[in-house]
Design a protein around this motif. Structure first.
Motif, PDB file in Angstrom:
ATOM      1  N   THR A 320       0.875  -1.164   0.000  1.00 17.38           N
ATOM      2  CA  THR A 320       0.000   0.000   0.000  1.00 17.38           C
ATOM      3  C   THR A 320       0.916   1.219   0.000  1.00 17.38           C
ATOM      4  OG1 THR A 320      -0.167   0.478   2.371  1.00 17.38           O
ATOM      5  CG2 THR A 320      -1.519  -1.332   1.522  1.00 17.38           C
ATOM      6  N   SER A 321       0.323   2.385  -0.009  1.00 14.76           N
ATOM      7  CA  SER A 321       1.138   3.590   0.002  1.00 14.76           C
ATOM      8  C   SER A 321       1.925   3.730   1.303  1.00 14.76           C
ATOM      9  CB  SER A 321       0.254   4.826  -0.189  1.00 14.76           C
ATOM     10  OG  SER A 321      -0.365   4.788  -1.450  1.00 14.76           O
ATOM     11  N   SER A 322       1.477   3.040   2.335  1.00 21.84           N
ATOM     12  CA  SER A 322       2.137   3.186   3.634  1.00 21.84           C
ATOM     13  C   SER A 322       2.622   1.872   4.226  1.00 21.84           C
ATOM     14  CB  SER A 322       1.180   3.846   4.633  1.00 21.84           C
ATOM     15  OG  SER A 322       0.027   3.040   4.815  1.00 21.84           O
ATOM     16  N   GLU A 323       2.465   0.757   3.520  1.00 20.88           N
ATOM     17  CA  GLU A 323       2.841  -0.539   4.082  1.00 20.88           C
ATOM     18  C   GLU A 323       3.553  -1.398   3.045  1.00 20.88           C
ATOM     19  OE1 GLU A 323       2.554  -1.544   7.140  1.00 20.88           O
ATOM     20  OE2 GLU A 323       1.055  -0.218   8.051  1.00 20.88           O
ATOM     21  N   ARG A 324       4.489  -2.193   3.526  1.00 21.87           N
ATOM     22  CA  ARG A 324       5.164  -3.206   2.723  1.00 21.87           C
ATOM     23  C   ARG A 324       5.119  -4.501   3.522  1.00 21.87           C
ATOM     24  NH1 ARG A 324       4.635   0.654   0.062  1.00 21.87           N
ATOM     25  NH2 ARG A 324       6.146   1.754  -1.259  1.00 21.87           N
ATOM     26  N   ILE A 325       4.506  -5.528   2.954  1.00 23.25           N
ATOM     27  CA  ILE A 325       4.267  -6.781   3.669  1.00 23.25           C
ATOM     28  C   ILE A 325       4.786  -7.956   2.840  1.00 23.25           C
ATOM     29  CG2 ILE A 325       2.525  -8.296   4.671  1.00 23.25           C
ATOM     30  CD1 ILE A 325       2.628  -5.645   6.104  1.00 23.25           C
ATOM     31  N   LEU A 326       5.447  -8.905   3.514  1.00 21.42           N
ATOM     32  CA  LEU A 326       5.881 -10.148   2.886  1.00 21.42           C
ATOM     33  C   LEU A 326       5.218 -11.311   3.617  1.00 21.42           C
ATOM     34  CD1 LEU A 326       9.679  -9.335   2.663  1.00 21.42           C
ATOM     35  CD2 LEU A 326       8.045  -9.253   0.789  1.00 21.42           C
ATOM     36  N   VAL A 327       4.770 -12.309   2.863  1.00 22.99           N
ATOM     37  CA  VAL A 327       4.054 -13.450   3.440  1.00 22.99           C
ATOM     38  C   VAL A 327       4.815 -14.743   3.132  1.00 22.99           C
ATOM     39  CG1 VAL A 327       1.868 -14.691   3.568  1.00 22.99           C
ATOM     40  CG2 VAL A 327       1.879 -12.223   3.103  1.00 22.99           C
ATOM     41  N   TYR A 328       5.178 -15.460   4.186  1.00 22.74           N
ATOM     42  CA  TYR A 328       5.942 -16.699   4.074  1.00 22.74           C
ATOM     43  C   TYR A 328       5.155 -17.862   4.692  1.00 22.74           C
ATOM     44  CZ  TYR A 328       9.967 -13.513   3.649  1.00 22.74           C
ATOM     45  OH  TYR A 328      10.843 -12.530   3.269  1.00 22.74           O
ATOM     46  N   PRO A 329       5.565 -19.081   4.399  1.00 23.55           N
ATOM     47  CA  PRO A 329       4.994 -20.216   5.133  1.00 23.55           C
ATOM     48  C   PRO A 329       5.386 -20.111   6.609  1.00 23.55           C
ATOM     49  CG  PRO A 329       6.237 -20.958   3.207  1.00 23.55           C
ATOM     50  CD  PRO A 329       6.560 -19.517   3.391  1.00 23.55           C
ATOM     51  N   PHE A 330       4.511 -20.556   7.472  1.00 18.83           N
ATOM     52  CA  PHE A 330       4.824 -20.557   8.904  1.00 18.83           C
ATOM     53  C   PHE A 330       5.616 -21.818   9.241  1.00 18.83           C
ATOM     54  CE2 PHE A 330       3.685 -21.861  13.277  1.00 18.83           C
ATOM     55  CZ  PHE A 330       4.271 -20.797  13.961  1.00 18.83           C
ATOM     56  N   MET A 331       6.781 -21.628   9.837  1.00 21.28           N
ATOM     57  CA  MET A 331       7.626 -22.751  10.236  1.00 21.28           C
ATOM     58  C   MET A 331       7.399 -23.030  11.720  1.00 21.28           C
ATOM     59  SD  MET A 331       9.307 -23.734   7.558  1.00 21.28           S
ATOM     60  CE  MET A 331       9.719 -23.141   5.917  1.00 21.28           C
ATOM     61  N   LYS A 332       6.642 -24.056  12.002  1.00 18.29           N
ATOM     62  CA  LYS A 332       6.265 -24.319  13.396  1.00 18.29           C
ATOM     63  C   LYS A 332       7.459 -24.701  14.259  1.00 18.29           C
ATOM     64  CE  LYS A 332       4.984 -29.207  12.797  1.00 18.29           C
ATOM     65  NZ  LYS A 332       3.887 -30.204  12.913  1.00 18.29           N
ATOM     66  N   ASN A 333       8.548 -25.164  13.609  1.00 16.43           N
ATOM     67  CA  ASN A 333       9.737 -25.544  14.370  1.00 16.43           C
ATOM     68  C   ASN A 333      10.679 -24.360  14.599  1.00 16.43           C
ATOM     69  OD1 ASN A 333       9.109 -28.295  14.810  1.00 16.43           O
ATOM     70  ND2 ASN A 333       9.713 -28.782  12.711  1.00 16.43           N
ATOM     71  N   LEU A 334      10.260 -23.180  14.150  1.00 13.24           N
ATOM     72  CA  LEU A 334      10.977 -21.930  14.397  1.00 13.24           C
ATOM     73  C   LEU A 334      12.413 -21.987  13.875  1.00 13.24           C
ATOM     74  CD1 LEU A 334       9.535 -21.222  17.955  1.00 13.24           C
ATOM     75  CD2 LEU A 334       8.656 -20.474  15.734  1.00 13.24           C
ATOM     76  N   SER A 335      13.342 -21.305  14.563  1.00  7.73           N
ATOM     77  CA  SER A 335      14.700 -21.163  14.034  1.00  7.73           C
ATOM     78  C   SER A 335      15.681 -22.083  14.751  1.00  7.73           C
ATOM     79  CB  SER A 335      15.174 -19.717  14.186  1.00  7.73           C
ATOM     80  OG  SER A 335      15.399 -19.408  15.560  1.00  7.73           O
ATOM     81  N   VAL A 336      16.851 -22.245  14.133  1.00  6.42           N
ATOM     82  CA  VAL A 336      17.922 -23.013  14.757  1.00  6.42           C
ATOM     83  C   VAL A 336      18.354 -22.348  16.065  1.00  6.42           C
ATOM     84  CG1 VAL A 336      20.330 -23.721  14.513  1.00  6.42           C
ATOM     85  CG2 VAL A 336      18.739 -24.031  12.603  1.00  6.42           C
ATOM     86  N   ALA A 337      18.421 -21.010  16.053  1.00  5.67           N
ATOM     87  CA  ALA A 337      18.823 -20.283  17.262  1.00  5.67           C
ATOM     88  C   ALA A 337      17.893 -20.597  18.429  1.00  5.67           C
ATOM     89  CB  ALA A 337      18.841 -18.780  16.986  1.00  5.67           C
ATOM     90  N   TYR A 338      16.603 -20.701  18.146  1.00  7.65           N
ATOM     91  CA  TYR A 338      15.646 -21.027  19.212  1.00  7.65           C
ATOM     92  C   TYR A 338      15.973 -22.379  19.825  1.00  7.65           C
ATOM     93  CZ  TYR A 338      11.292 -22.305  21.528  1.00  7.65           C
ATOM     94  OH  TYR A 338      10.372 -22.706  22.462  1.00  7.65           O
ATOM     95  N   HIS A 339      16.260 -23.354  18.988  1.00 11.17           N
ATOM     96  CA  HIS A 339      16.515 -24.708  19.492  1.00 11.17           C
ATOM     97  C   HIS A 339      17.876 -24.822  20.164  1.00 11.17           C
ATOM     98  CE1 HIS A 339      13.002 -26.901  17.899  1.00 11.17           C
ATOM     99  NE2 HIS A 339      12.993 -25.955  16.989  1.00 11.17           N
ATOM    100  N   LEU A 340      18.780 -23.908  19.852  1.00 12.21           N
ATOM    101  CA  LEU A 340      20.095 -23.947  20.487  1.00 12.21           C
ATOM    102  C   LEU A 340      20.106 -23.244  21.840  1.00 12.21           C
ATOM    103  CD1 LEU A 340      22.511 -23.187  17.483  1.00 12.21           C
ATOM    104  CD2 LEU A 340      22.039 -25.399  18.544  1.00 12.21           C
ATOM    105  N   ARG A 341      19.305 -22.155  21.963  1.00 12.31           N
ATOM    106  CA  ARG A 341      19.483 -21.300  23.132  1.00 12.31           C
ATOM    107  C   ARG A 341      18.208 -20.868  23.847  1.00 12.31           C
ATOM    108  NH1 ARG A 341      23.470 -19.377  19.339  1.00 12.31           N
ATOM    109  NH2 ARG A 341      21.974 -17.939  18.406  1.00 12.31           N
ATOM    110  N   ASP A 342      17.044 -21.026  23.222  1.00 11.83           N
ATOM    111  CA  ASP A 342      15.838 -20.421  23.781  1.00 11.83           C
ATOM    112  C   ASP A 342      14.736 -21.424  24.091  1.00 11.83           C
ATOM    113  OD1 ASP A 342      16.972 -17.841  23.543  1.00 11.83           O
ATOM    114  OD2 ASP A 342      16.439 -17.805  21.416  1.00 11.83           O
ATOM    115  N   LEU A 343      15.067 -22.674  24.208  1.00  2.50           N
ATOM    116  CA  LEU A 343      14.047 -23.685  24.467  1.00  2.50           C
ATOM    117  C   LEU A 343      13.361 -23.459  25.807  1.00  2.50           C
ATOM    118  CD1 LEU A 343      15.784 -26.970  23.282  1.00  2.50           C
ATOM    119  CD2 LEU A 343      13.876 -25.809  22.176  1.00  2.50           C
TER     120      LEU A 343
END
Length: 574
Positions: A320-343
């Protein structure tokens, strides 16, 4: 003086492992703490420490913006207690406070929509001198529209829609010459809308008692898309273009409860489409700035041409004139960083086979970007946080917001450093020149994250008198024959030889000179053991030569300092 402990050996084809035979004396070990790009390391240390200290500790009393935000929150009346981390004693709000975006150490955006506030605005908000965006829509705020907002001269986006504000629009608001987006809809307002507000690119005064003009034909909402879609007709292959209402519904109007991440250019929300498909929606926050809008255009273009099993697939976008949006698949297993340090308690970490699988997957994805895309693509922000995991825990490389399209006809020079401290290659940090070898360095650091489970920079290691940079910490452990201390303590079982291979490839990939690093095509082969022994032997020889050079230089410096001292003493008055 000889080292007290006996040198331990790890067998790797009859040879001792990474750096374990490099240093024979305690003196050489002490010198070994330095690298050939020591000045750059010192610069990195200084930048990290200064940044940490500036945001973590006050120099002259409490942070003024922090005080203002605490006072503002009190007036807003957060009766439901949704804002829990605006802590007066955490001096800078740019450090960890939610709902806030900062630039150059100053608060530039407040995203406080749909939080159940039942109070009013406080004059303390005027202390946020560099505020560009204020979003307070869909609360229960009341009282007159404050005329002191006219002092917020940098405001570009002001959204107070769907509240209980009353009275008229202050004439002094005409001083807000930078406004691009003004939404006062669904409030108990009366009076006439000042004429100057009809020149704001996007405005909405509907569902109020406001008079918008002398005739019924005068619209109370801007004719430009608000908040609909941009008039710009663009097409990006098979990507779907979502409407703004679709995005709002999917994210529950960008509820803070749906935030699942935040990057350099905006927040990521969990969303659900009308067909119940779960998605990750990235809302770029700096679209008015060159970096923000360029990031959107770049990422859409990159993802639309880069299709690989180890690269994050883009479903669609919204403009839109005021927004920029990107849409991706949702990864339920999140990121590698989460599994290494934020469980969270009870959650299972990544086992060694999965970590090895991630290492190979990311290598293949990067090789595709460097070799099979024309023009080639430089990611420039390789780290565990940007590696997502699909349903089968396959690595999916995401966040191309910092990526750079590099045409092979042109230089790799970029005018702005992008990336994350600790992952940035030394030549990129010092010269601004990025190349495929910049990504190779970041990949090497990521391999060390996978093996150790630690961050690339960890200030807590200072308490134990250890190196802040992970790469230097690993080299120190190898010199001390503490290989097992390198491996993540959460890994109960692992293949020792496979870990050695990963660490060797990581150190080959993080050599200070870019020409010494392998290409990603070579990295893929090295991970399979092809050609690794020869390159590793050469690395060990170079490391010994560098160490000998440092020792010689240190002795030369010592002798020079003695001579100078004697000269100084002889020159004293008798």
């Amino acid at each position: 003086m000889a080292m007290a402990k006996t040198e331990a050996e790890c067998q790797n084809g009859g040879k001792r492992f990474a750096g374990e035979r490099l240093f024979e004396t305690k003196k050489s070990y002490m010198i070994g703490a330095f690298s050939i790009w020591q000045p750059l390391k010192l610069v990195a240390y200084c930048l990290v420490l200064l940044s940490f200290l500036s945001i973590g500790y006050p120099s002259n009393g409490p942070d003024l913006e922090g005080e203002a935000l605490v006072e503002l929150l009190k007036a807003l009346n957060d009766s439901s207690g949704r804002i829990k981390d605006w802590n007066y004693y955490l001096v800078s709000p740019c450090f960890s406070w939610s709902h806030i975006t900062c630039r150059n150490g100053s608060v530039t955006s407040l995203s406080l929509a749909s939080n159940g506030f039942s109070g009013t605005l406080s004059p303390a908000i005027t202390k946020l001198k560099f505020l560009v965006s204020l979003e307070l829509q869909s609360n229960n705020l009341s009282g007159p529209l404050p005329d002191y907002l006219s002092n917020m001269v940098h405001l570009e986006n002001l959204n107070l829609a769907n509240n209980k504000f009353n009275g008229s629009i202050p004439v002094t608001w005409g001083q807000l010459s930078n406004l691009k987006h003004l939404d006062l809809s669904a409030n108990d307002l009366i009076g006439r809308v000042p004429l100057q507000f009809f020149s704001v690119p996007e405005f909405n005064f509907t569902m109020t008692g406001l008079s918008c003009g002398s005739s019924p034909e005068q619209p109370c909402v801007s004719s430009s898309p608000f908040p609909g879609e941009d008039d710009c007709k663009i097409s990006f292959g098979q990507l779907k273009r979502f409407s703004w209402p679709e995005i709002q519904i999917a994210t529950d109007n960008f509820s803070e409860h749906n935030i699942i991440g935040q990057g350099g250019f905006g927040k990521v929300y969990k969303g659900v489409l009308s067909d119940n498909t779960k998605v990750a929606i990235k809302r770029l926050s700096d679209y008015h700035s060159p970096g923000g809008e360029a990031a959107f255009q770049r990422e859409v273009q990159l993802i639309s041409v880069a299709v690989h099993r180890n690269l994050l697939r883009l479903i669609g976008f919204c403009m839109t004139s005021s927004e920029r949006i990107l849409v991706y698949p949702f990864m339920k297993n999140l990121s590698v960083a989460y599994h290494l340090r934020d469980l969270k308690p009870g959650e299972k970490g990544l086992d060694w086979p999965t970590r090895k699988q991630v290492a190979f997957g990311v290598a293949h994805g990067l090789e595709y970007l460097h070799v099979h895309c024309n023009p080639k693509i430089i990611h420039r922000d390789l780290k565990a946080a940007n590696i997502l995991l699909d349903d089968n825990f396959e690595a999916v490389l995401g966040d191309f917001g910092l990526a750079k399209l590099v045409d092979t006809k042109f230089t790799h020079v970029t005018t702005q450093i992008r990336g994350t401290m600790g992952h940035i290659a030394p030549e990129y940090l010092s010269t601004g020149k990025s190349s495929e070898k910049t990504d190779v360095f970041g990949y090497g650091i990521t391999l060390l994250e996978l093996v150790t489970g630690q961050r690339a920079i960890d200030l807590s290691r200072l308490e134990e008198e250890e190196d802040v940079l992970l790469i230097d910490h690993i080299k120190k452990l190898l010199r001390e024959d503490r290989f097992d201390d390198i491996v993540d303590g959460n890994l109960k079982t692992y293949d020792r030889e496979e870990v050695k291979t990963i660490v060797q490839v990581a150190l080959l990939s993080t050599q200070s000179l870019p020409e010494d690093r392998p290409t990603m095509t070579e990295v893929v082969k090295l991970l399979q053991g092809v050609g690794l022994a020869g390159r590793w032997t050469k690395w060990e020889e170079q490391a010994r030569n560098q160490e000998f050079s440092l020792i010689s230089r240190r002795y030369a410096w010592a002798e020079d300092s003695i001579v100078n001292q004697e000269a100084i003493q002889l020159s004293k008055a008798r």
